[in-house]
Design an enzyme around this catalytic site. Structure first.
Site, PDB file in Angstrom:
ATOM      1  N   GLY A  21     -85.289-124.262 -38.407  1.00  0.00           N
ATOM      2  CA  GLY A  21     -83.925-123.769 -38.359  1.00  0.00           C
ATOM      3  C   GLY A  21     -82.940-124.669 -37.638  1.00  0.00           C
ATOM      4  O   GLY A  21     -82.967-125.897 -37.765  1.00  0.00           O
ATOM      5  N   TYR A 158     -81.186-106.774 -31.848  1.00  0.00           N
ATOM      6  CA  TYR A 158     -80.780-108.181 -31.870  1.00  0.00           C
ATOM      7  C   TYR A 158     -79.356-108.311 -31.336  1.00  0.00           C
ATOM      8  O   TYR A 158     -79.069-109.179 -30.501  1.00  0.00           O
ATOM      9  CB  TYR A 158     -80.872-108.731 -33.293  1.00  0.00           C
ATOM     10  CG  TYR A 158     -80.405-110.161 -33.427  1.00  0.00           C
ATOM     11  CD1 TYR A 158     -81.245-111.221 -33.122  1.00  0.00           C
ATOM     12  CD2 TYR A 158     -79.111-110.456 -33.870  1.00  0.00           C
ATOM     13  CE1 TYR A 158     -80.824-112.533 -33.244  1.00  0.00           C
ATOM     14  CE2 TYR A 158     -78.681-111.766 -33.988  1.00  0.00           C
ATOM     15  CZ  TYR A 158     -79.539-112.800 -33.683  1.00  0.00           C
ATOM     16  OH  TYR A 158     -79.099-114.100 -33.793  1.00  0.00           O
TER      17      TYR A 158
END
Length: 340
Positions: A21, A158
């Site tokens: 990523g 999150y």
């Protein structure tokens, strides 16, 4: 005390979450710019491959397998960087994990694990970095999110972790400034980025998840991170949507609530059945070595907003040039009308 940051070719940079990523994209860009790197992730075999590849291209890197949720592991990273390179100049807290699902359906165990990585991992890295950088100067850069400013449904825990990262980062910045420490503290807040985030996340939903559009390429976030490594900046948004989300959360929170209720929840679900719930990297590392996870359509390779923020002179010149061109066009049209 003024903060002076080195150019990348003179820096040693610690990158957590470097095996995929944004972390991997940042490592590759920094290596091309001749920064020396300390690559950190849980997946040691992936780190070794990445480090070997970059070293073969002329970079100077080392890797340390570590779980940022473990404070002792993070201290070991700093110790290894000091032993190999004599210290570090920038510390990037990028490592993170995700969960999709309604808050009432997500287990407390999984919520705690996410916080251990996303929040406590940032705390551990920040504390280790701050102690070192206070004596030599440098940059501490924490990965927040647009959800640092505005929570979203189906990613509740999150969002909570990124709210916590923002609060901690802002507090630490103020304390370091009061102490006169020559440390730049930056919170980077991306919009959706095409990484392995979705495929690595644990999914409690009845469908496979997806990120809301627009989705940006990981290199856009990497550019922002490396800009912050060289220029003291407080907050840095990646993608105009992230900036608009933050502004909307401040100026019209209830309208944003209603918009998310109507549009965001269906937007985050595909028409595909969910994969096995155990197929995730929440508690152990998953498939790495990839910058992008694929979002079913082309990711945006640039962000005009972020480019304008990180290249203000260029943006200013473009705006001035555009203004002059428009003025000339208007004057020409006035002359044409006067002739008739």
């Amino acid at each position: 005390m003024g903060i002076q940051l080195k150019k990348l070719s003179d820096q040693v940079i610690v990158i957590t979450g470097a095996s995929s990523g944004i972390g991997l994209a940042t490592a590759r860009k920094a290596a091309r710019l001749r920064a020396r790197l300390v690559l950190v992730a849980r997946n040691e075999s992936a780190l070794r491959i990445i480090s070997d590849d970059l070293n073969m291209l002329g970079a100077e890197t080392m890797h340390v397998a570590a779980d940022v949720a473990n404070e002792a592991d993070v201290q070991r990273v700093a110790d290894a960087a000091i032993e190999r390179f004599g210290g570090f100049d920038t510390w990037l807290n990028i490592a993170g994990v995700g969960i999709f699902g309604k808050n009432e359906e997500v287990s407390t165990e999984d919520m705690r694990r996410l916080f251990d990585v996303n929040f406590w991992g940032v705390v551990h890295g920040s504390m280790v970095a701050a102690r070192h950088l206070k004596t030599r100067g440098g940059a501490l850069i924490n990965m927040g999110s647009e959800t640092s400013d505005r929570a979203v449904p189906l990613q509740g825990i999150y969002s909570a972790s990124k709210h916590a990262v923002k609060g901690f980062t802002d507090s630490l910045r103020t304390e370091l400034e009061e102490a006169g420490a020559p440390v730049s503290v930056t919170l980077v807040k991306p919009a959706s980025v095409d990484t392995m985030f979705v495929s690595h996340a644990k999914n409690y939903m009845e469908a496979e998840p997806r990120l809301p559009l627009p989705v940006y390429a990981p290199e856009v976030a990497a550019d922002a991170l490396l800009y912050a490594a060289q220029h003291p900046v407080r907050d840095l948004y990646v993608g105009s949507r992230a900036r608009l989300t933050g502004a909307g959360a401040h100026h019209m929170p209830r309208m944003l609530d209603k918009g998310m209720t109507r549009f965001m929840i269906p937007m985050m679900k595909t028409d595909q059945p969910p994969r096995d719930r155990n197929d995730n990297n929440l508690h152990t590392h998953g498939t790495d070595l990839m910058e992008r996870g694929g979002v079913g359509h082309a990711a945006r390779e640039t962000s005009l907003y972020t480019s304008a923020v990180t290249h203000p002179r260029t943006a200013g010149a473009v705006m001035i040039g555009t203004g002059l061109a428009l003025a000339a066009l208007l004057q020409m049209r006035r002359r044409q009308r006067a002739q008739y």
